[in-house]
Design a protein around this motif. Sequence first.
Motif, short mmCIF file in Angstrom:
data_model
loop_
_atom_site.label_atom_id
_atom_site.label_comp_id
_atom_site.label_asym_id
_atom_site.label_seq_id
_atom_site.Cartn_x
_atom_site.Cartn_y
_atom_site.Cartn_z
N ARG A 41 -0.72 0.26 11.54
CA ARG A 41 -1.62 0.46 12.69
C ARG A 41 -3.08 0.42 12.27
N ASP A 42 -3.39 1.06 11.13
CA ASP A 42 -4.79 1.17 10.69
C ASP A 42 -5.21 0.07 9.72
N ASN A 43 -4.26 -0.87 9.48
CA ASN A 43 -4.53 -2.01 8.59
C ASN A 43 -4.98 -1.55 7.20
N TRP A 44 -4.29 -0.53 6.67
CA TRP A 44 -4.59 -0.09 5.31
C TRP A 44 -4.08 -1.14 4.33
N ARG A 45 -4.82 -1.32 3.28
CA ARG A 45 -4.42 -2.25 2.23
C ARG A 45 -5.01 -1.80 0.90
N TYR A 53 4.56 6.75 7.19
CA TYR A 53 3.34 6.37 6.46
C TYR A 53 3.14 4.86 6.55
N LEU A 54 4.24 4.10 6.41
CA LEU A 54 4.15 2.65 6.50
C LEU A 54 3.64 2.22 7.88
N MET A 55 4.16 2.84 8.93
CA MET A 55 3.72 2.48 10.28
C MET A 55 2.23 2.80 10.47
N TYR A 83 0.83 -1.20 0.00
CA TYR A 83 0.00 0.00 0.00
C TYR A 83 0.87 1.26 0.00
N THR A 84 1.93 1.27 0.81
CA THR A 84 2.81 2.44 0.89
C THR A 84 3.53 2.66 -0.43
N ARG A 85 4.00 1.59 -1.05
CA ARG A 85 4.65 1.72 -2.36
C ARG A 85 3.68 2.30 -3.38
N PHE A 86 2.42 1.84 -3.35
CA PHE A 86 1.39 2.31 -4.27
C PHE A 86 1.19 3.82 -4.11
#
Length: 466
Positions: free
Chosen positions: A339-343, A333-335, A316-319
């Motif tokens: 924490r928020d389970n972004w995907r 941003y990755l952390m 997600y962070t790379r995107f």
Amino acid sequence: MAAENPTEVKARTTPRQMALALFEDMFDLGTSISEANREIGYQRNNFFTEIVNMGLAARRFLDAAYFIVAQEPEAVDQYDVELNYFKWLMRYDSRNLKHLRTIADEAQNAKIRVTNTPSDREPAADDIWVQVQLIGMVAMHRGRIRFDVHHSLIPHIRDPRKSHWLSLRISTAFTRSLARAIYDKVLPSVPAGRTDWIKLDEMRTWPGKMGANASIFKYFKRDWLEPAVREINEISDIELSYETRTESTSSKKVDRIRFLLKRKDTADAVMASLSDASQIYKILKDEFNLSTRQFTEISDNRDTWNDDRILQAIEYTRFKLNRGQVKKSPSGYLMKALRDNWRMSEAERTMVQVQTKLLTYETEKAAAKAAVQTSVERSVASRDDETRARMNEESRQGKEHFAASDAKAKREHIRAWLASREGKLVLKRMKLEASSITEDIILTTPDLAWYLGQFVFGRLKAEVAQ
């Protein structure tokens, strides 16, 4: 500048700088590395677990040296550090320099050996056998230590492929040579949960010299094996037990052992567990440059932040980075993604796939167009080369015919060429007057001679055609 942007400074902190900072904080207090409240270690190549016949202190000496090699930004011919720092890394509290030199001598005598010769036959000429000293020159002078490592080992220390996390905080806490030797040997097998069967005679060579009673299993078990297993379970990040078996069903002699392994549920063990997944560890460390605090947070939440969740956050962070939507710290941003389970949603993943296909199509289309253009240019160039070669040959034949002609024929060829359209164009381009042109001038001027040869060849060709 540093005070205005503390986050940026922290992001650039390297493991080497962190270790030096810990040393400075703890050395004056007389606190050893094994009591550090932060992890210190490196990714150690699995093949360094093949080291045998080395005592506990020499192993610590080698660990400290390799940690320094692994943390340097570039490979160097010699490594030079403060002796107190080196001693702290190897948890050597004594001021006895004579004893330290003895330890260095033992480390220098140790070697790593690689061979494909089976143990049950003699070596053959085609067999591979390589032996390298694990540490080379060692020098101590005026509070500093210098050493070098064979150049063939440097890549394996600095950028290992198959590797495991070695914690100096844990490894320096061992007091028993066999405990440390077993710990070293089993670390690469922790993810699998057990080792292969190991010959007891082989295991007896791991820690160096052992007493005569070590050859008898009941004494070996009582005096060496059981105390070593207890120490590993007490101070390390793994829980270890073992199974034994006999030579055969009809024999009572125990000759093999297998270790059963499990990571403990502690922050240190979680950190090591993350490091076992070397690819994920390298991404977090090298690509996103996570700080020690961020690694600790991952360790504390490892029960829910498993490998899949970490990989989803990385994806997600790379995107978002590729779309220019991460404006500050990629690691922060990755952390937050963790924490928020972004995907990435399926729609976003489909969009990326479509964009990738379109980009691939456009790239292939441009490459095909360039290939056609290159082919055309090569074809034109080839035809130009063929035409130039043909005209040179025609001129050569014309000049040979001119040279073989008598004086009257030569004068006629020159007169006719100077009066022709081709001759007039050549003279105009070269800014020459026809009245000043003689046979000598033509023959000593390569361009005039070449064009005259072309003209004479044309006349010969016309005569043959008639």
